[in-house]
Design an enzyme around this catalytic site. Structure first.
Site, PDB file in Angstrom:
ATOM      1  N   HIS A 122       0.868  -1.202   0.000  1.00 10.09           N
ATOM      2  CA  HIS A 122       0.000   0.000   0.000  1.00 10.09           C
ATOM      3  C   HIS A 122       0.893   1.237   0.000  1.00 10.09           C
ATOM      4  O   HIS A 122       1.455   1.615   1.025  1.00 10.09           O
ATOM      5  CB  HIS A 122      -0.903   0.011   1.242  1.00 10.09           C
ATOM      6  CG  HIS A 122      -1.899   1.120   1.236  1.00 10.09           C
ATOM      7  ND1 HIS A 122      -3.255   0.888   1.377  1.00 10.09           N
ATOM      8  CD2 HIS A 122      -1.775   2.461   1.102  1.00 10.09           C
ATOM      9  CE1 HIS A 122      -3.900   2.040   1.318  1.00 10.09           C
ATOM     10  NE2 HIS A 122      -3.015   3.014   1.171  1.00 10.09           N
ATOM     11  N   HIS A 161       1.571   5.354  -1.662  1.00 16.06           N
ATOM     12  CA  HIS A 161       1.239   6.550  -2.454  1.00 16.06           C
ATOM     13  C   HIS A 161       2.535   7.144  -2.986  1.00 16.06           C
ATOM     14  O   HIS A 161       3.415   7.514  -2.209  1.00 16.06           O
ATOM     15  CB  HIS A 161       0.524   7.595  -1.586  1.00 16.06           C
ATOM     16  CG  HIS A 161      -0.768   7.098  -1.024  1.00 16.06           C
ATOM     17  ND1 HIS A 161      -1.970   7.281  -1.654  1.00 16.06           N
ATOM     18  CD2 HIS A 161      -1.040   6.399   0.105  1.00 16.06           C
ATOM     19  CE1 HIS A 161      -2.937   6.727  -0.941  1.00 16.06           C
ATOM     20  NE2 HIS A 161      -2.393   6.179   0.131  1.00 16.06           N
ATOM     21  N   LYS A 169      -9.284  -0.122  -5.987  1.00 17.72           N
ATOM     22  CA  LYS A 169      -9.301   0.482  -4.652  1.00 17.72           C
ATOM     23  C   LYS A 169     -10.626   1.186  -4.443  1.00 17.72           C
ATOM     24  O   LYS A 169     -11.038   2.018  -5.264  1.00 17.72           O
ATOM     25  CB  LYS A 169      -8.149   1.494  -4.530  1.00 17.72           C
ATOM     26  CG  LYS A 169      -8.106   2.273  -3.223  1.00 17.72           C
ATOM     27  CD  LYS A 169      -7.610   1.435  -2.054  1.00 17.72           C
ATOM     28  CE  LYS A 169      -7.749   2.176  -0.722  1.00 17.72           C
ATOM     29  NZ  LYS A 169      -6.668   3.107  -0.477  1.00 17.72           N
ATOM     30  N   HIS A 171     -10.511   1.275   1.621  1.00 19.58           N
ATOM     31  CA  HIS A 171     -10.332   2.247   2.703  1.00 19.58           C
ATOM     32  C   HIS A 171     -11.592   2.129   3.556  1.00 19.58           C
ATOM     33  O   HIS A 171     -12.646   2.625   3.170  1.00 19.58           O
ATOM     34  CB  HIS A 171     -10.167   3.664   2.149  1.00 19.58           C
ATOM     35  CG  HIS A 171      -9.918   4.659   3.240  1.00 19.58           C
ATOM     36  ND1 HIS A 171      -8.727   5.322   3.403  1.00 19.58           N
ATOM     37  CD2 HIS A 171     -10.709   5.083   4.269  1.00 19.58           C
ATOM     38  CE1 HIS A 171      -8.787   6.096   4.465  1.00 19.58           C
ATOM     39  NE2 HIS A 171      -9.988   5.983   5.015  1.00 19.58           N
TER      40      HIS A 171
HETATM   41  O1  DOR Z   1      -3.528   9.488   5.690  1.00 21.25           O
HETATM   42  C1  DOR Z   1      -3.831   9.177   4.575  1.00 21.25           C
HETATM   43  N1  DOR Z   1      -3.235   9.756   3.494  1.00 21.25           N
HETATM   44  N2  DOR Z   1      -4.787   8.286   4.388  1.00 21.25           N
HETATM   45  C2  DOR Z   1      -5.270   8.016   3.186  1.00 21.25           C
HETATM   46  O2  DOR Z   1      -6.163   7.211   3.106  1.00 21.25           O
HETATM   47  C3  DOR Z   1      -4.778   8.721   1.977  1.00 21.25           C
HETATM   48  C4  DOR Z   1      -3.428   9.242   2.184  1.00 21.25           C
HETATM   49  C5  DOR Z   1      -3.008  10.242   1.130  1.00 21.25           C
HETATM   50  O3  DOR Z   1      -3.214   9.970  -0.056  1.00 21.25           O
HETATM   51  O4  DOR Z   1      -2.460  11.276   1.494  1.00 21.25           O
HETATM   52 ZN    ZN Z   2      -3.409   5.017   1.484  1.00 21.05          ZN
END
Ligand code: DOR
Ligand code: ZN
Length: 348
Positions: A13, A15, A99, A136
């Site tokens: 997981h 980003h 997702k 989520h």
């Molecule tokens: O804290 C988070 N940041 N939770 C998420 O679900 C998304 C993520 C983000 O993309 O910044």
């Molecule tokens: Zn996330």
């Protein structure tokens, strides 16, 4: 000096963003992990295989030249996703999953799903074609207490989904509560969960130590200590339903230290060390390899990595910040804290 060599780990997981941010963060994950499940909450979101493949190519272009890091793509599920997209995801090696962001649950989730039953035909196709659903898991009613949102999502939304689609592969992402651990444990093998470093290291007091601590703010929000203890027990249990997913989510320092600071912890540069710290404290380092390197791959029916990584027992300090060229800085999770295990480079 004590060392620990394990199969190269994967991050299920992650980003990475795009553009300049991508260029600045990708090397951190590539140094630590062989593969990662890339989250699709860009602006605009990655809603099709076509967009996912473009994003995949951008990620590959941003990698350091000697890296063999493999991004695995997830698609952003919406009520408008054409049902034909499910077969496309199933047929494409680079795309692995959808997702589900309930609309309004978190960063860039406005295009997410408002009414979960509206996507039931898509879930039926995913179940049939063995395409995993990554969730989520938080309800989004702003009147619901923020600390109850994951528990209520399981009760109100997830239990009905599982009842309707008993063979759908589901990963409940970044779990934060005892109830989520118990739910996943009670389910058959097609239901798993990822656990982040911040939810293993911190309880909700960490949001307010000596003043508000924006770098510890993420969603789902940190919970009370009893929940953290449940997550640690799950992570070190050797139960293959629980595996590593950092949810590393870079936001510039200026967007975190802000009157309306963004949610997300940046853990990518120090992720495996943060997990090792917890497993070491719990005298469970022998369980790290399964959690970090085996169970996620097994869940996705992908081969385990052939390469290995070595950690060394040594005291070191997490950097205070990482620069993002011409834009500012990223503050890593636990900036300035000392750790007792360090990844030795090169990893391959
Ligand atoms: O804290 C988070 N940041 N939770 C998420 O679900 C998304 C993520 C983000 O993309 O910044
Ligand atoms: Zn996330």
């Amino acid at each position: 000096m004590q060392t620990l060599t394990i199969t190269q780990a994967d991050d299920w997981h992650l980003h990475l963003r795009n553009g300049n941010m991508l260029q600045n963060v990708i090397a951190h994950s590539a140094k630590q992990f062989q593969r990662a499940m890339i989250m699709p909450n860009l602006q605009p979101p990655i809603t099709s295989v076509e967009l996912a493949l473009e994003y995949h190519a951008q990620i590959l272009q941003s990698l350091p030249s000697n890296s063999s890091f493999e991004p695995l793509m997830s698609l952003y599920l919406t009520a408008e996703t054409p049902i034909t997209e499910v077969a496309k995801v199933a047929a494409c090696n680079a795309t692995q999953a959808f997702k589900l962001y309930p609309a309004g649950a978190t960063t860039n989730s406005a295009a997410g799903v408002k009414n979960l039953t509206s996507i039931y035909p898509l879930l039926a196709a995913m179940q049939q074609q063995q395409v995993p659903l990554l969730i989520h898991g938080e309800v989004t009613d702003p009147k619901t207490d923020i600390f109850d949102r994951e528990r209520l999502f399981i009760e109100q939304d997830l239990i009905p989904i599982v009842a309707e689609f008993p063979e759908l592969k589901i990963v409940l992402e970044h779990i934060t509560t005892t109830e989520a651990v118990q739910f996943v444990e009670s389910m058959p093998d097609n239901i798993g969960a990822t656990i982040t470093p911040q939810h293993l290291h911190f309880n909700r007091n960490a949001l307010f130590v000596g003043g508000i601590q924006p770098h510890n703010y993420c969603l789902p929000i940190l919970k009370r200590e009893s929940h953290r203890q449940s997550l640690i027990k799950a992570a070190i249990s050797g139960n293959p339903k629980f595996f590593l997913g950092t949810d590393s989510a870079p936001h510039l320092q200026t967007n975190k230290e802000n009157a309306c600071g963004c949610a997300g912890c940046y853990s990518a540069p120090v992720a495996i060390e943060l997990y090792a710290e917890i497993f070491s404290q719990e005298h469970a380092l022998d369980k790290l390899e399964g959690f970090a390197s085996w169970y996620g791959a097994d869940f996705y029916n992908l081969p385990r990595n052939k390469t290995s990584m070595t950690l060394q027992q040594q005291t070191w300090t997490i950097p205070e910040s990482y620069p993002v060229s011409s834009q500012g800085n990223l503050i890593p999770l636990k900036a300035g804290a000392s750790l007792n295990w360090k990844l030795i480079e090169p990893v391959k």
